[in-house]
Motif scaffolding. Structure first.
Motif, short mmCIF file in Angstrom:
data_model
loop_
_atom_site.label_atom_id
_atom_site.label_comp_id
_atom_site.label_asym_id
_atom_site.label_seq_id
_atom_site.Cartn_x
_atom_site.Cartn_y
_atom_site.Cartn_z
N LYS A 86 0.85 -1.25 -0.10
CA LYS A 86 -0.03 -0.08 0.18
C LYS A 86 0.87 1.24 0.06
O LYS A 86 0.48 2.31 -0.74
N LEU A 87 2.04 1.11 0.61
CA LEU A 87 2.76 2.51 0.78
C LEU A 87 3.59 2.67 -0.40
O LEU A 87 3.69 3.79 -0.94
N GLU A 88 3.80 1.43 -1.07
CA GLU A 88 4.64 1.60 -2.54
C GLU A 88 3.64 2.30 -3.39
O GLU A 88 4.00 2.96 -4.22
N GLU A 89 2.30 1.61 -3.56
CA GLU A 89 1.38 2.30 -4.53
C GLU A 89 1.13 3.65 -4.10
O GLU A 89 0.91 4.34 -5.05
N ALA A 90 0.94 4.04 -2.74
CA ALA A 90 0.78 5.58 -2.47
C ALA A 90 2.06 6.30 -2.93
O ALA A 90 1.79 7.77 -3.54
N ASP A 91 3.18 5.90 -2.69
CA ASP A 91 4.40 6.56 -3.46
C ASP A 91 4.47 6.72 -4.93
O ASP A 91 4.61 7.75 -5.38
N ARG A 92 3.87 5.88 -5.66
CA ARG A 92 3.75 5.50 -6.95
C ARG A 92 2.84 6.79 -7.52
O ARG A 92 3.01 7.55 -8.50
N GLN A 93 1.63 6.84 -6.76
CA GLN A 93 0.64 7.92 -7.01
C GLN A 93 1.16 9.03 -6.86
O GLN A 93 0.76 10.15 -7.61
N ALA A 94 1.84 9.34 -5.86
CA ALA A 94 2.31 10.55 -5.70
C ALA A 94 3.38 11.03 -6.33
O ALA A 94 3.21 12.36 -7.03
N GLU A 95 4.18 10.13 -7.19
CA GLU A 95 5.07 10.56 -7.83
C GLU A 95 4.55 11.01 -9.37
O GLU A 95 4.75 11.86 -9.95
N ILE A 96 3.53 10.27 -9.63
CA ILE A 96 2.56 10.38 -10.87
C ILE A 96 2.07 11.74 -10.87
O ILE A 96 2.14 12.58 -11.59
N GLU A 97 1.56 12.15 -9.58
CA GLU A 97 0.78 13.45 -9.26
C GLU A 97 1.96 14.66 -9.30
O GLU A 97 1.62 15.82 -9.86
N ARG A 98 2.93 14.18 -8.78
CA ARG A 98 4.13 15.14 -8.98
C ARG A 98 4.46 15.51 -10.25
O ARG A 98 4.44 16.68 -10.71
N GLN A 99 4.61 14.52 -11.17
CA GLN A 99 4.90 14.75 -12.61
C GLN A 99 3.91 15.60 -13.20
O GLN A 99 4.11 16.12 -14.23
N LYS A 100 2.71 15.01 -13.08
CA LYS A 100 1.56 15.84 -13.78
C LYS A 100 1.56 17.26 -13.29
O LYS A 100 1.55 17.90 -14.26
N ARG A 101 1.85 17.76 -12.04
CA ARG A 101 1.54 19.10 -11.64
C ARG A 101 2.86 19.72 -12.21
O ARG A 101 2.84 21.15 -12.63
N ALA A 102 4.25 18.99 -12.15
CA ALA A 102 5.34 19.55 -12.97
C ALA A 102 5.03 19.82 -14.50
O ALA A 102 5.44 20.93 -14.89
N ALA A 103 4.35 18.95 -15.08
CA ALA A 103 3.93 19.08 -16.66
C ALA A 103 3.00 20.12 -16.76
O ALA A 103 3.35 20.80 -17.76
N GLU A 104 2.05 20.24 -15.87
CA GLU A 104 1.28 21.43 -15.94
C GLU A 104 1.96 22.78 -15.90
O GLU A 104 1.47 23.79 -16.55
N TRP A 105 2.64 22.73 -14.83
CA TRP A 105 3.43 24.23 -14.48
C TRP A 105 4.33 24.40 -15.66
O TRP A 105 4.61 25.62 -16.08
N ASP A 106 5.04 23.50 -16.30
CA ASP A 106 5.93 23.51 -17.40
C ASP A 106 5.33 24.20 -18.55
O ASP A 106 5.60 25.06 -19.47
N GLN A 107 3.97 23.86 -19.02
CA GLN A 107 3.21 24.17 -19.83
C GLN A 107 2.60 25.57 -19.80
O GLN A 107 2.66 26.52 -20.55
N TYR A 108 2.43 25.98 -18.39
CA TYR A 108 2.11 27.52 -18.11
C TYR A 108 3.25 28.19 -18.42
O TYR A 108 3.04 29.31 -18.86
#
Length: 207
Positions: A86-108
């Motif tokens: 569960k912790l590994e999955e939570a960390d994986r989802q957190a990394e996906i979310e971090r990359q998504k936010r980074a991509a959105e910020w880069d596009q902005y």
């Protein structure tokens, strides 16, 4: 827990002993209150914000937690094994979310960069257009003054001196009429804003 008010103070309901004599009465009533029970409660939980897990063990009247330590340890170890995935999955989802936010910020940032490039180009073009107009006007003014000076040379005496003095005053009033002064003040788009990303057609792919 249920408490009883007896003659000015609260006690546990289980500890209350009514008066033995019928003619003796206590000033009393019961209510529910948060009170220390004197029994131990052990709580284990997962501190990860994305994984909710908690388990607790409470002492009961005739059994202390000390006798249950082996079982408690086994329960925690068993839960820890299940929590790993569960912790590994939570960390994986957190990394996906971090990359998504980074991509959105880069596009902005890229959109803002493109807007500032367009603005700097527009400002440079508008300024250059104004400089060309001022250049043409300055050339016309200079030709006018030279024409007046040439005509003044045909005059004599005080009349000639008066005409040339008027030209001098008119030049001072208008200030510098050198078209090059205007052009040297002009700024290119890059001088106005240095792009953080290349423009479309220079290696950047449009969204």
């Amino acid at each position: 827990m249920v408490s009883r008010y007896v003659n000015g103070g609260y006690i546990r309901e289980a500890d209350y002993i009514p008066p033995r004599r019928s003619w003796q009465q206590d000033y009393t009533w019961t209510s529910t209150q948060d009170r220390c029970s004197g029994r131990l409660k052990l709580v284990a939980y997962c501190p990860h914000s994305k994984v909710a897990w908690m388990q607790e063990w409470k002492e009961v009247a005739n059994a202390s937690l000390e006798k249950s330590l082996s079982k408690i340890i086994a329960d925690i170890e068993h839960a820890a094994i299940a929590l790993v995935s569960k912790l590994e999955e939570a960390d994986r989802q957190a990394e996906i979310e971090r990359q998504k936010r980074a991509a959105e910020w880069d596009q902005y940032l890229r959109r803002e960069n493109a807007k500032k490039i367009e603005q700097s180009v527009k400002e440079s073009r508008d300024d250059l257009s104004q400089i060309i107009q001022r250049w043409a006007q300055a050339v016309a003014v200079e030709q006018f003054f030279k024409g007046v000076e040439e005509r003044a040379t045909s005059l004599t005496g005080e009349r000639q001196e008066y005409a040339l003095e008027r030209v001098r005053k008119a030049r001072e009033f208008l200030g510098s009429s050198d078209p090059l002064d205007f052009f040297l003040e002009w700024k290119s788009p890059v001088e106005r804003y240095e792009p953080r990303y290349p423009r479309s057609g220079d290696g950047e792919t449009k969204d």
